[in-house]
Design a protein around this motif. Structure first.
Motif, PDB file in Angstrom:
ATOM      1  N   LYS A 129      42.014  19.125  70.829  1.00 10.34           N
ATOM      2  CA  LYS A 129      43.372  19.100  71.420  1.00 10.34           C
ATOM      3  C   LYS A 129      44.568  18.903  70.438  1.00 10.34           C
ATOM      4  O   LYS A 129      44.177  18.056  69.727  1.00 10.34           O
ATOM      5  CB  LYS A 129      43.281  18.238  72.764  1.00 10.34           C
ATOM      6  CG  LYS A 129      44.654  18.491  73.562  1.00 10.34           C
ATOM      7  CD  LYS A 129      44.577  17.404  74.629  1.00 10.34           C
ATOM      8  CE  LYS A 129      46.006  17.755  75.515  1.00 10.34           C
ATOM      9  NZ  LYS A 129      47.038  17.151  74.781  1.00 10.34           N
ATOM     10  N   GLY A 130      45.614  19.760  70.616  1.00  7.05           N
ATOM     11  CA  GLY A 130      46.722  19.677  69.840  1.00  7.05           C
ATOM     12  C   GLY A 130      47.493  18.126  69.982  1.00  7.05           C
ATOM     13  O   GLY A 130      47.523  17.910  71.286  1.00  7.05           O
ATOM     14  N   LYS A 131      48.314  17.933  69.003  1.00  5.11           N
ATOM     15  CA  LYS A 131      49.120  16.475  69.645  1.00  5.11           C
ATOM     16  C   LYS A 131      50.329  16.809  70.556  1.00  5.11           C
ATOM     17  O   LYS A 131      50.878  18.181  70.516  1.00  5.11           O
ATOM     18  CB  LYS A 131      49.567  16.003  68.362  1.00  5.11           C
ATOM     19  CG  LYS A 131      48.507  15.155  67.546  1.00  5.11           C
ATOM     20  CD  LYS A 131      48.987  14.613  66.362  1.00  5.11           C
ATOM     21  CE  LYS A 131      47.933  13.683  65.583  1.00  5.11           C
ATOM     22  NZ  LYS A 131      48.430  13.046  64.229  1.00  5.11           N
ATOM     23  N   PHE A 157      52.406  22.510  64.015  1.00  3.77           N
ATOM     24  CA  PHE A 157      51.109  23.323  63.936  1.00  3.77           C
ATOM     25  C   PHE A 157      51.198  24.423  64.978  1.00  3.77           C
ATOM     26  O   PHE A 157      51.278  24.127  66.107  1.00  3.77           O
ATOM     27  CB  PHE A 157      49.669  22.840  64.302  1.00  3.77           C
ATOM     28  CG  PHE A 157      49.159  21.703  63.011  1.00  3.77           C
ATOM     29  CD1 PHE A 157      48.658  22.467  62.048  1.00  3.77           C
ATOM     30  CD2 PHE A 157      49.317  20.270  63.067  1.00  3.77           C
ATOM     31  CE1 PHE A 157      48.221  21.721  60.809  1.00  3.77           C
ATOM     32  CE2 PHE A 157      49.013  19.558  61.942  1.00  3.77           C
ATOM     33  CZ  PHE A 157      48.348  20.426  60.897  1.00  3.77           C
ATOM     34  N   VAL A 158      50.745  25.533  64.727  1.00  2.00           N
ATOM     35  CA  VAL A 158      50.626  26.756  65.604  1.00  2.00           C
ATOM     36  C   VAL A 158      49.582  27.346  65.235  1.00  2.00           C
ATOM     37  O   VAL A 158      48.677  27.190  64.284  1.00  2.00           O
ATOM     38  CB  VAL A 158      52.115  27.721  65.235  1.00  2.00           C
ATOM     39  CG1 VAL A 158      53.218  27.032  65.508  1.00  2.00           C
ATOM     40  CG2 VAL A 158      52.073  28.230  63.746  1.00  2.00           C
ATOM     41  N   VAL A 159      49.133  28.342  66.223  1.00  2.00           N
ATOM     42  CA  VAL A 159      47.833  29.076  66.257  1.00  2.00           C
ATOM     43  C   VAL A 159      47.838  29.939  64.934  1.00  2.00           C
ATOM     44  O   VAL A 159      48.996  30.671  64.703  1.00  2.00           O
ATOM     45  CB  VAL A 159      47.502  29.952  67.178  1.00  2.00           C
ATOM     46  CG1 VAL A 159      46.368  30.729  67.139  1.00  2.00           C
ATOM     47  CG2 VAL A 159      47.325  29.098  68.491  1.00  2.00           C
ATOM     48  N   CYS A 160      46.746  29.851  63.972  1.00  2.00           N
ATOM     49  CA  CYS A 160      46.866  30.731  62.869  1.00  2.00           C
ATOM     50  C   CYS A 160      46.711  32.357  63.265  1.00  2.00           C
ATOM     51  O   CYS A 160      45.970  32.707  63.956  1.00  2.00           O
ATOM     52  CB  CYS A 160      45.649  30.416  62.032  1.00  2.00           C
ATOM     53  SG  CYS A 160      45.326  31.736  60.442  1.00  2.00           S
ATOM     54  N   GLU A 253      51.841  20.784  69.585  1.00  5.80           N
ATOM     55  CA  GLU A 253      50.940  21.140  68.677  1.00  5.80           C
ATOM     56  C   GLU A 253      49.901  21.987  69.014  1.00  5.80           C
ATOM     57  O   GLU A 253      49.354  21.709  69.965  1.00  5.80           O
ATOM     58  CB  GLU A 253      50.770  20.268  67.530  1.00  5.80           C
ATOM     59  CG  GLU A 253      51.688  19.755  66.941  1.00  5.80           C
ATOM     60  CD  GLU A 253      51.379  18.866  65.628  1.00  5.80           C
ATOM     61  OE1 GLU A 253      50.366  18.320  65.653  1.00  5.80           O
ATOM     62  OE2 GLU A 253      52.106  18.931  64.588  1.00  5.80           O
ATOM     63  N   ALA A 254      49.293  23.173  68.340  1.00  2.32           N
ATOM     64  CA  ALA A 254      48.236  23.975  68.638  1.00  2.32           C
ATOM     65  C   ALA A 254      47.036  23.169  68.277  1.00  2.32           C
ATOM     66  O   ALA A 254      46.870  22.369  67.435  1.00  2.32           O
ATOM     67  CB  ALA A 254      48.192  25.146  67.543  1.00  2.32           C
ATOM     68  N   GLY A 255      45.718  23.402  69.218  1.00  2.00           N
ATOM     69  CA  GLY A 255      44.702  22.708  68.940  1.00  2.00           C
ATOM     70  C   GLY A 255      44.020  23.474  67.985  1.00  2.00           C
ATOM     71  O   GLY A 255      44.196  24.477  67.422  1.00  2.00           O
ATOM     72  N   GLY A 259      41.581  24.987  70.473  1.00  2.00           N
ATOM     73  CA  GLY A 259      41.449  23.931  71.283  1.00  2.00           C
ATOM     74  C   GLY A 259      42.680  24.012  72.204  1.00  2.00           C
ATOM     75  O   GLY A 259      43.886  24.644  71.835  1.00  2.00           O
ATOM     76  N   LYS A 260      42.970  23.294  73.200  1.00  2.00           N
ATOM     77  CA  LYS A 260      44.166  23.426  74.029  1.00  2.00           C
ATOM     78  C   LYS A 260      45.346  22.722  73.273  1.00  2.00           C
ATOM     79  O   LYS A 260      45.077  21.609  72.705  1.00  2.00           O
ATOM     80  CB  LYS A 260      43.662  22.327  75.338  1.00  2.00           C
ATOM     81  CG  LYS A 260      44.711  22.428  76.258  1.00  2.00           C
ATOM     82  CD  LYS A 260      44.524  21.652  77.575  1.00  2.00           C
ATOM     83  CE  LYS A 260      45.519  21.239  78.526  1.00  2.00           C
ATOM     84  NZ  LYS A 260      45.169  20.544  79.715  1.00  2.00           N
ATOM     85  N   PRO A 261      46.465  23.439  73.477  1.00  2.00           N
ATOM     86  CA  PRO A 261      47.565  22.851  72.913  1.00  2.00           C
ATOM     87  C   PRO A 261      48.312  21.443  73.599  1.00  2.00           C
ATOM     88  O   PRO A 261      47.905  21.190  74.774  1.00  2.00           O
ATOM     89  CB  PRO A 261      48.579  23.861  73.008  1.00  2.00           C
ATOM     90  CG  PRO A 261      48.276  24.593  73.917  1.00  2.00           C
ATOM     91  CD  PRO A 261      46.721  24.696  74.225  1.00  2.00           C
TER      92      PRO A 261
END
Length: 370
Positions: A129-131, A157-160, A253-255, A259-261
């Motif tokens: 999970k993202g923050k 952080f974002v999804v690559c 932030e993206a996981g 993972g779940k953001p």
């Protein structure tokens, strides 16, 4: 005293029951916790015998007359009556009869049996999970009257974009972790003076994921996310107030690896207004009137927060400081219907300079008792 009575168990007690009884009593009577040292040593002696299958059989057959503590090796940490916990606290990790003793492990055992801990298992969802992110936004009082759109940029952080978040190079496979067989957890066997026990922890090879890419993504290095500027647009509902926090799902932030953001939390601050004061959903302002308007009554024009104007009726004989209520001209109720009220405090304006005609008129009124 009988060893079984010392530990408070029956002669048919299982090894698990004996161990639990010992841990409970040891915690209660340990000298470092204010317990009785003599009682603690007796409990320890009883456990050293009853926890060993061979010694327990000898004790059941011959009683305390046999050499229950194993003869004269006089090993460091033993005082003739069992294991010396005071020595153990001071020496940390030593070898006792070929058994590695780590007192941190003892603490873990105490936690397990006394209810302070338990087997800690990794949770893949929590790991991936993202923050959450929190930002502060300042609004004018006028902006609160209706829903407001706000656009801002966050470095997060974002999804690559290359691997779409799975951490693998395009057209390559994601395989099951060899170390944990896809569970994300590994077991470790630890030896202590009480015997061996098993703990469960996060797999160091896959960091709890359970899978690993055959070839990690060249951009995100297998994490499934990268840090960059992200443009975010949110809607702030009408009626929000200072220190109110709005939750925006999935805008944190993206996981890791899909993972779940996390969530975005927007804390609101309302700037002060020079003409209006907000109290809850009500607004308070002031308006000046002349002496003649206060005495005779009049209709005055006032400016609202949204820059529109309305006419307000001033009653005859109004005194300075009188407050008039204008219904429904305050702040919209948050997540509801209707609005608060506007309260206008009337102040009688005293002129600094008078014309000859005004002065003469006032003198005439004065002579009339006004």
């Amino acid at each position: 005293m009988d060893y079984y009575e010392l530990l408070g168990v029956s002669k048919q007690a299982s090894q698990d029951e004996i161990k639990k009884a010992f841990h409970k009593l040891a915690h209660k009577h340990h000298p470092d916790k204010g317990g009785d040292e003599k009682k603690f040593k007796e409990i320890n002696e009883a456990y050293q015998v009853l926890s060993d299958t061979q010694k327990r059989q000898q004790y059941d057959q011959f009683g305390r007359t046999f050499d229950g503590m194993g003869g004269g090796n006089g090993g460091q940490g033993f005082n003739g009556q069992g294991f010396d916990f005071n020595w153990a606290w001071g020496n940390g990790r030593q070898n006792q009869d070929g058994v590695e003793f780590d007192f941190e492990d003892v603490g873990s055992i105490f936690e397990d049996f006394l209810g302070f801990g338990g087997a800690r298992k990794s949770n893949k969802k929590d790991i991936k999970k993202g923050k959450d992110i929190q930002v502060d936004i300042e609004l004018s009082l006028e902006e609160v009257l209706k829903s407001t759109y706000k656009k801002f940029s966050l470095h997060k952080f974002v999804v690559c974009h290359r691997c779409a978040g799975n951490g693998a190079e395009p057209n390559t496979k994601i395989k099951e972790c060899f170390s944990c067989r896809g569970t994300g957890q590994v077991q470790q066997v630890k030896k202590t003076m009480f015997g061996s026990y098993t703990t469960v922890g996060i797999c160091p090879s896959c960091q709890g994921e359970g899978t690993s890419p055959e070839k990690p993504c060249n951009v995100c290095k297998g994490e499934g996310r990268v840090k960059e500027q992200d443009e975010i647009e949110i809607t702030i509902p009408a009626g929000v107030d200072s220190n109110q926090t709005l939750k925006v799902e999935g805008k944190g932030e993206a996981g890791k690896k899909g993972g779940k953001p996390g969530n975005l939390y927007v804390r609101i601050f309302i700037k002060e207004n020079s003409s209006f004061v907000r109290k809850g959903d009500d607004l308070f302002s002031q308006a000046e009137i002349t002496f003649s308007q206060a005495v005779l009554g009049d209709e005055i024009e006032i400016l609202l927060l949204d820059k529109t104007k309305i006419l307000l009726q001033v009653p005859e004989g109004t005194e300075s400081g009188k407050v008039l209520r204008v219904s429904g001209k305050g702040i919209p109720h948050y997540a509801g219907f209707g609005k608060g009220n506007l309260y206008v405090e009337l102040k009688i304006k005293t002129p600094k300079k008078l014309s000859k005609e005004q002065r003469k008129a006032l003198e005439n009124l004065k002579n009339e008792g006004l």
